[in-house]
Design a protein around this motif. Structure first.
Motif, PDB file in Angstrom:
ATOM      1  N   GLU A  34       6.479   8.543  -8.488  1.00 50.27           N
ATOM      2  CA  GLU A  34       6.298   8.684  -7.060  1.00 50.27           C
ATOM      3  C   GLU A  34       5.456   9.173  -6.301  1.00 50.27           C
ATOM      4  O   GLU A  34       5.109   9.201  -5.113  1.00 50.27           O
ATOM      5  N   THR A  35       4.371   9.792  -7.196  1.00 54.14           N
ATOM      6  CA  THR A  35       3.216  10.327  -6.591  1.00 54.14           C
ATOM      7  C   THR A  35       2.311   9.255  -5.796  1.00 54.14           C
ATOM      8  O   THR A  35       2.091   9.752  -4.469  1.00 54.14           O
ATOM      9  N   PRO A  36       2.145   8.088  -5.985  1.00 51.89           N
ATOM     10  CA  PRO A  36       1.337   7.429  -5.037  1.00 51.89           C
ATOM     11  C   PRO A  36       2.011   7.112  -3.775  1.00 51.89           C
ATOM     12  O   PRO A  36       1.364   6.987  -2.564  1.00 51.89           O
ATOM     13  N   LEU A  37       3.502   6.971  -3.817  1.00 54.86           N
ATOM     14  CA  LEU A  37       4.131   6.732  -2.408  1.00 54.86           C
ATOM     15  C   LEU A  37       4.206   8.085  -1.770  1.00 54.86           C
ATOM     16  O   LEU A  37       4.289   7.992  -0.443  1.00 54.86           O
ATOM     17  N   TYR A  42      13.291   5.470   1.125  1.00 56.85           N
ATOM     18  CA  TYR A  42      12.872   4.900   0.014  1.00 56.85           C
ATOM     19  C   TYR A  42      12.261   5.985  -1.242  1.00 56.85           C
ATOM     20  O   TYR A  42      12.562   5.611  -2.316  1.00 56.85           O
ATOM     21  N   ILE A  43      11.622   6.866  -0.644  1.00 62.30           N
ATOM     22  CA  ILE A  43      11.195   7.760  -1.619  1.00 62.30           C
ATOM     23  C   ILE A  43      12.272   8.563  -2.339  1.00 62.30           C
ATOM     24  O   ILE A  43      12.349   8.766  -3.413  1.00 62.30           O
ATOM     25  N   ASN A  44      13.410   8.873  -1.431  1.00 67.56           N
ATOM     26  CA  ASN A  44      14.221   9.740  -2.026  1.00 67.56           C
ATOM     27  C   ASN A  44      15.236   8.784  -3.020  1.00 67.56           C
ATOM     28  O   ASN A  44      15.787   9.262  -3.955  1.00 67.56           O
ATOM     29  N   ALA A  45      15.348   7.495  -2.672  1.00 66.20           N
ATOM     30  CA  ALA A  45      16.037   6.658  -3.594  1.00 66.20           C
ATOM     31  C   ALA A  45      15.427   6.507  -4.847  1.00 66.20           C
ATOM     32  O   ALA A  45      15.970   6.367  -5.910  1.00 66.20           O
ATOM     33  N   ILE A  46      13.928   6.370  -4.844  1.00 62.64           N
ATOM     34  CA  ILE A  46      13.154   6.519  -6.225  1.00 62.64           C
ATOM     35  C   ILE A  46      13.372   7.732  -6.803  1.00 62.64           C
ATOM     36  O   ILE A  46      13.470   7.638  -8.096  1.00 62.64           O
ATOM     37  N   ASP A  93       0.849  -1.328  -0.018  1.00 55.32           N
ATOM     38  CA  ASP A  93       0.017  -0.085   0.037  1.00 55.32           C
ATOM     39  C   ASP A  93       0.809   1.254  -0.026  1.00 55.32           C
ATOM     40  O   ASP A  93       0.543   2.157   0.596  1.00 55.32           O
ATOM     41  N   GLY A  94       1.881   1.331  -0.595  1.00 55.69           N
ATOM     42  CA  GLY A  94       2.805   2.285  -0.906  1.00 55.69           C
ATOM     43  C   GLY A  94       3.637   2.594   0.070  1.00 55.69           C
ATOM     44  O   GLY A  94       4.569   3.813   0.235  1.00 55.69           O
ATOM     45  N   TYR A 140       2.209  10.957   3.182  1.00 53.07           N
ATOM     46  CA  TYR A 140       1.690  11.743   3.740  1.00 53.07           C
ATOM     47  C   TYR A 140       0.347  11.391   4.781  1.00 53.07           C
ATOM     48  O   TYR A 140       0.285  11.797   5.800  1.00 53.07           O
ATOM     49  N   ASN A 141      -0.397  10.451   4.091  1.00 51.27           N
ATOM     50  CA  ASN A 141      -1.520  10.057   4.821  1.00 51.27           C
ATOM     51  C   ASN A 141      -1.063   9.246   5.826  1.00 51.27           C
ATOM     52  O   ASN A 141      -1.700   9.329   7.044  1.00 51.27           O
ATOM     53  N   ALA A 142      -0.045   8.446   6.021  1.00 53.36           N
ATOM     54  CA  ALA A 142       0.312   7.585   7.172  1.00 53.36           C
ATOM     55  C   ALA A 142       1.159   8.370   8.141  1.00 53.36           C
ATOM     56  O   ALA A 142       0.855   8.306   9.467  1.00 53.36           O
ATOM     57  N   PHE A 143       1.972   9.612   7.839  1.00 52.14           N
ATOM     58  CA  PHE A 143       2.804  10.363   8.920  1.00 52.14           C
ATOM     59  C   PHE A 143       2.723  11.638   9.254  1.00 52.14           C
ATOM     60  O   PHE A 143       3.074  12.193  10.174  1.00 52.14           O
ATOM     61  N   TYR A 144       2.067  12.057   8.325  1.00 53.88           N
ATOM     62  CA  TYR A 144       1.844  13.950   8.192  1.00 53.88           C
ATOM     63  C   TYR A 144       0.587  14.233   9.249  1.00 53.88           C
ATOM     64  O   TYR A 144      -0.504  13.910   9.065  1.00 53.88           O
TER      65      TYR A 144
END
Length: 670
Positions: free
Chosen positions: A529-532, A507-511, A464-465, A537-541
């Motif tokens: 990278e948009t879905p990630l 992970y996002i930075n590596a992608i 799930d991203g 943001y949904n999980a941590f922000y």
């Protein structure tokens, strides 16, 4: 062009008969390896050969497993090879014309099979041997084979193991019959012929990095107190003690080494880094010379002498990778004496700390670590304009894919450890190398490996991203007392089930970095990278306070977790970025440590925030604290007491030099 060996891998009859043992496995696999049957084997080789016409066009191609020291006609020539895996095992090409003479010549080699499972070599695998060819004017005139003579060196007996099973402490006996084996007139009439290794499976490849250099360091201070002699070499170095003495056969000198002194002026030979540097040297009659095989990291030496023993000379022979400083500090820093002290500390650490690989610490582990090693290697390249250490790290890290395609943490060794962030930092190093060198061909080669690595992370850990259920240790920040209460169970040796902010930021930075590589190479983006980002943001922000939580099931917000968000440009708005910077200003750079400080400085460099960079570099609790505690090389933390097993010669924090250097960091990191 790669050399095609005529020589065979040779050893003594026992080690030559051993079938290689597999020492590789995933970290969390329960594997028991008893490697105690053949350990600390010092194996010597000798071979005489004739030359009618000496030529300066003479080379030796040589390798040994685990390690060799080469002598020709009694002269020390070189040692190696750089650690490597058996399927791409390094050999060295060395010019030897100046050591040869008309008539009879001698090659002598001291090899070691250590036999321990550690971070230094791929040992414990029952592979030992020597292979060599001597080539004169294009013709092979000598090759290793059964006509070489072999003998076990009895001068070395172990006095225990120090560090993390890193090296044997040595009791060296100068009266052993093999002492002087490298000399032309040595009597080898009782030696046996070598045996060809029956099960050899080495695949040899030319070592692309340079050979070590050596520098003799005389003591800066010497004092005598009764039967004790003290030497201070002025700085911590990596190397060997060279000392000559006379006494009676059997006289024993206690040799203690230390990186610092106790409050009473005595040597702290029980190092903070869990190494006890106390060894023995047994003298022969007449003049004796100490001959350590393995090296240590030390500044101070104490010799405890029997009666009537005389010391003639004492020096420290430092070993190091070739280092030529090609970069200067930024102009605005040149007139700042405090900044220049930090610069000199970091440059000195790089100059004398980098060995055949980028090690983390010089005594406890001697490990070729990914992760923080990327920052050290990048700094080395920026200071010297030599990219060989960066290439060595990149190539050998990707070579670990034979163990797991998500890579391991420590390269070219038999110790199995996996840290989740480290391969993702490697992706950045590949990109930084291109930014610094413009080598598009090397980028093309590594882009395929980068995408294969990220595909493996996606296959094994992404759901799930988000990355979760990591069977790799998530170190996040180290040691634990610098984690700001990071509210995630990231203990080593277990699966981290939680999706948390730090590893997903990496992970996002590596992608994103892979996408930048693709654009440079004229390819389609590796991945959208948009879905990630949306999942992140949904999980941590936390939109209310505009900061990021440590994990998806906690409201705890740490500077550690938010430092990676800032560093990798993941802030959704200016308010979030400012809030993270406010956290940094409130807590101070000294509340972070090995793995958050570099990303924070990188983020500040990308933002052109020279004020905060300077404040961080000159913070009283950071590099200036090391200097106040009399550091001559960078510590493993900001101070001697900030970690329970602090190394006082640790390469990572030398990366301050990168942020002082006159380097366009915006271009490098963009």
């Amino acid at each position: 062009m790669a050399h095609q060996f005529f020589g065979k891998w040779i050893s003594n009859d026992i080690l030559a008969s051993l079938e290689p043992r597999n020492v590789f496995h995933r970290q969390l696999q329960k594997v028991s390896l008893d490697c105690s049957e053949y350990i600390n084997q010092h194996i010597l080789f000798r071979k005489k050969f004739d030359l009618k016409n000496v030529s300066q066009n003479a080379k030796i191609y040589i390798s040994a497993d685990d390690y060799y020291k080469l002598y020709i006609n009694g002269n020390f020539v070189a040692q190696g090879p750089s650690p490597s895996y058996h399927f791409q095992y390094n050999y060295n090409e060395i010019d030897i014309g100046k050591y040869l003479k008309n008539g009879e010549n001698l090659i002598a080699v001291h090899t070691l099979y250590q036999g321990l499972i550690n971070r230094v070599w791929q040992s414990g695998d029952l592979r030992h041997g020597l292979i060599c060819d001597i080539v004169v004017d294009g013709s092979v005139i000598l090759s290793s084979g059964e006509d070489f003579l072999v003998k076990t060196h009895s001068a070395y007996t172990e006095m225990g193991v120090c560090g993390y099973k890193t090296q044997f402490l040595e009791r060296y006996d100068s009266s052993a019959s093999e002492v002087g084996f490298e000399k032309v007139d040595f009597d080898d009439s009782t030696w046996k012929n070598a045996s060809i290794c029956h099960f050899d499976d080495h695949v040899l490849t030319e070592q692309k990095s340079s050979m070590l250099e050596f520098e003799v360091i005389p003591p800066k201070q010497t004092r005598v107190e009764g039967n004790r002699m003290f030497f201070d070499f002025g700085s911590n170095y990596v190397g060997y003690l060279d000392v000559t003495a006379t006494g009676q056969s059997g006289d024993t000198i206690t040799v203690r080494c230390a990186q610092e002194l106790n409050d009473d002026g005595s040597l702290r030979y029980e190092l903070r880094a869990n190494c006890v540097y106390e060894e023995e040297w047994i003298l022969s009659s007449g003049k004796s010379t100490l001959d350590w095989f393995d090296y240590k990291s030390f500044r101070y030496v104490e010799l405890i002498l029997p009666d009537n023993v005389i010391i003639y000379n004492c020096a420290l022979r430092a070993r190091r990778y070739p280092f030529a400083l090609k970069t200067t500090p930024k102009r605005e820093y040149l007139k700042d004496p405090e900044m220049m002290k930090i610069w000199e500390l970091c440059v000195n650490t790089q100059k004398y700390g980098v060995q055949e690989v980028i090690q983390d610490c010089m005594e406890r582990e001697k490990g070729f670590y990914l992760g923080d090693g990327c920052y050290t290697a990048l700094t080395h390249m920026a200071l010297t304009h030599d990219d060989s250490m960066v290439r060595k790290l990149i190539d050998d890290a990707f070579a670990t894919s034979f163990i797991t395609d998500t890579l391991v943490t420590c390269m070219d060794c038999s110790f199995m450890q996996e840290i989740a962030e480290f391969p993702l930092i490697l992706v950045s190093l590949v990109f930084w190398h291109y930014r610094f060198t413009g080598d598009k061909k090397y980028l093309q080669t590594n882009y395929k490996k980068v995408t294969a690595l990220l595909d493996a992370y996606r296959r094994d850990y992404e759901k799930d991203g988000l990355l979760r259920n990591l069977d790799k240790w998530c170190v996040v920040e180290w040691p634990k007392n610098f984690q700001h209460g990071y509210d995630v169970d990231i203990r080593e040796g277990k699966v981290c089930e939680q999706a948390h902010v730090s590893i997903n930021a990496y992970y996002i930075n590596a992608i994103r970095t892979a996408n930048k590589m693709a654009q440079i190479l004229g390819k389609d983006d590796y991945r959208d990278e948009t879905p990630l980002l949306n999942a992140f943001y949904n999980a941590f922000y936390d939109a209310e306070c505009k900061l990021f939580c440590d994990a998806e099931n906690t409201k705890h917000k740490s500077l550690v977790g938010n430092s990676f968000v800032y560093a990798f440009d993941l802030c959704p708005n200016k308010e979030a970025k400012q809030n993270i910077l406010d956290m940094l200003d409130e807590n101070g750079i000294d509340t972070l440590s090995l793995f958050c400080t570099f990303p924070i400085l990188m983020g500040l460099a990308k933002d052109g925030d020279e004020v905060r960079i300077k404040e961080a570099l000159l913070h009283d609790g950071a590099w200036k604290r090391m200097l106040k505690e009399e550091a001559t090389t960078t510590f493993e933390g900001w101070g001697k007491e900030t970690k329970w097993n602090t190394s006082l010669f640790h390469l990572t924090m030398s990366y301050a030099a990168l942020f002082i250097a006159d380097v366009d960091l915006k271009e490098l990191f963009s």
